[in-house]
Design a protein around this motif. Structure first.
Motif, short mmCIF file in Angstrom:
data_model
loop_
_atom_site.label_atom_id
_atom_site.label_comp_id
_atom_site.label_asym_id
_atom_site.label_seq_id
_atom_site.Cartn_x
_atom_site.Cartn_y
_atom_site.Cartn_z
N ASN A 1 -2.93 -3.87 -9.29
CA ASN A 1 -1.82 -4.16 -8.37
C ASN A 1 -2.21 -5.29 -7.41
OD1 ASN A 1 0.09 -4.14 -6.29
ND2 ASN A 1 0.38 -1.93 -6.38
N PRO A 2 -1.59 -6.48 -7.57
CA PRO A 2 -1.96 -7.61 -6.70
C PRO A 2 -1.48 -7.45 -5.26
CG PRO A 2 -0.10 -8.19 -8.10
CD PRO A 2 -0.55 -6.82 -8.53
N GLY A 3 -0.64 -6.46 -4.99
CA GLY A 3 -0.11 -6.25 -3.64
C GLY A 3 -1.08 -5.56 -2.70
N ILE A 4 -2.14 -4.96 -3.25
CA ILE A 4 -3.11 -4.25 -2.42
C ILE A 4 -4.49 -4.90 -2.56
CG2 ILE A 4 -1.81 -2.08 -2.64
CD1 ILE A 4 -4.13 -1.09 -4.51
N ILE A 5 -5.45 -4.38 -1.84
CA ILE A 5 -6.84 -4.84 -1.98
C ILE A 5 -7.39 -4.14 -3.22
CG2 ILE A 5 -9.12 -4.95 -0.90
CD1 ILE A 5 -6.77 -6.43 0.62
N ARG A 6 -7.76 -4.92 -4.24
CA ARG A 6 -8.20 -4.34 -5.52
C ARG A 6 -9.72 -4.22 -5.55
NH1 ARG A 6 -4.84 -8.10 -9.48
NH2 ARG A 6 -5.53 -9.61 -7.95
N ASN A 7 -10.19 -3.21 -4.88
CA ASN A 7 -11.62 -2.94 -4.81
C ASN A 7 -11.84 -1.54 -5.36
OD1 ASN A 7 -13.99 -1.65 -3.47
ND2 ASN A 7 -14.28 -3.70 -2.62
N LYS A 8 -12.61 -1.45 -6.43
CA LYS A 8 -12.80 -0.17 -7.12
C LYS A 8 -13.38 0.91 -6.19
CE LYS A 8 -14.48 1.75 -11.45
NZ LYS A 8 -15.02 1.44 -12.76
N LEU A 9 -14.37 0.53 -5.39
CA LEU A 9 -14.97 1.51 -4.48
C LEU A 9 -13.97 2.02 -3.45
CD1 LEU A 9 -18.48 -0.12 -3.85
CD2 LEU A 9 -17.95 1.86 -5.30
N LYS A 10 -13.13 1.12 -2.96
CA LYS A 10 -12.13 1.52 -1.96
C LYS A 10 -11.02 2.36 -2.59
CE LYS A 10 -13.11 -2.29 1.18
NZ LYS A 10 -12.60 -3.48 1.89
N PHE B 1 0.84 -1.20 0.00
CA PHE B 1 0.00 0.00 0.00
C PHE B 1 0.87 1.25 0.00
CE2 PHE B 1 -3.59 -2.66 1.40
CZ PHE B 1 -4.64 -2.06 0.73
N ARG B 2 1.91 1.24 0.84
CA ARG B 2 2.81 2.41 0.93
C ARG B 2 3.41 2.73 -0.44
NH1 ARG B 2 4.42 4.24 5.35
NH2 ARG B 2 4.29 2.27 6.49
N LYS B 3 3.86 1.71 -1.13
CA LYS B 3 4.46 1.92 -2.45
C LYS B 3 3.41 2.33 -3.49
CE LYS B 3 7.48 -0.21 -5.84
NZ LYS B 3 8.12 -1.42 -6.33
#
Length: 184
Positions: A84-93, A58-60
């Motif tokens: 980006n598979p490193g974060i939560i891939r939720n469009k609303l978020k 997330f930081r990156k």
């Protein structure tokens, strides 16, 4: 003798470090406050350990939680984040991160800092609860309800009362360490 910690703190070294170094420690730096606001909003519906394990991603991905920069993200940048598979891939978020950064800046302009705004709800003094067992700790309080309502009125997203209460715990506005925990 091993330190006694809150029961929610598992044996995961990441969780232990977070518990020992961050959770419940008062935060007054606007960039760190935004980091926790962003992370808590992405945590909605997930476990906190999931977010902690992805925190550096997330930081990156979110430019070191630079809310000034995030407020300017366009659709192309949002699409990159959604891949980006490193974060939560939720469009609303992802969209809420941008909206919240924009509103975070508006709050700073009105109150001088987000810190002044958020800590004003507790007169700049952390609430210290006295829980024997973490399970007794509420998920929401009348204060988290009020803050959530005010944030929503200001256009923030993913700031329901449960998320706000977790945010309050994370930034030390409320100390919910169990009474037998060394951090109490």
């Amino acid at each position: 003798m091993e330190k006694r910690r809150c029961h929610w703190c598992s044996s995961d070294p990441l969780y232990i470090d977070y518990h020992d170094q961050e959770w419940g420690v008062p935060v007054h730096d606007d960039t760190v406050l935004f980091e926790f606001l962003l992370l808590e909003s992405f945590q909605a519906g997930l476990s906190w350990i999931t977010i902690l394990k992805k925190r550096e991603h997330f930081r990156k991905a979110f430019d070191n939680f630079d809310y000034q920069h995030i407020a300017l993200y366009d659709n192309d940048k949002k699409e990159v984040l959604l891949q980006n598979p490193g974060i939560i891939r939720n469009k609303l978020k992802v969209n809420s991160a941008v909206t919240n950064a924009q509103n975070f800046i508006k709050v700073q302009q009105e109150f001088g800092s987000f810190d002044s705004y958020i800590w004003g709800f507790v007169n700049n003094k952390p609430i210290k609860n006295h829980w024997k067992y973490y399970e007794d700790c509420p998920a929401t309080t009348p204060l988290s309800d009020a803050i959530s309502k005010d944030l929503k009125k200001r256009g923030f997203k993913f700031v329901g009362s449960t998320i706000v209460y977790a945010f309050m715990q994370a930034i030390g506005m409320v100390n919910d360490h169990e009474v037998n925990c060394f951090k109490y």
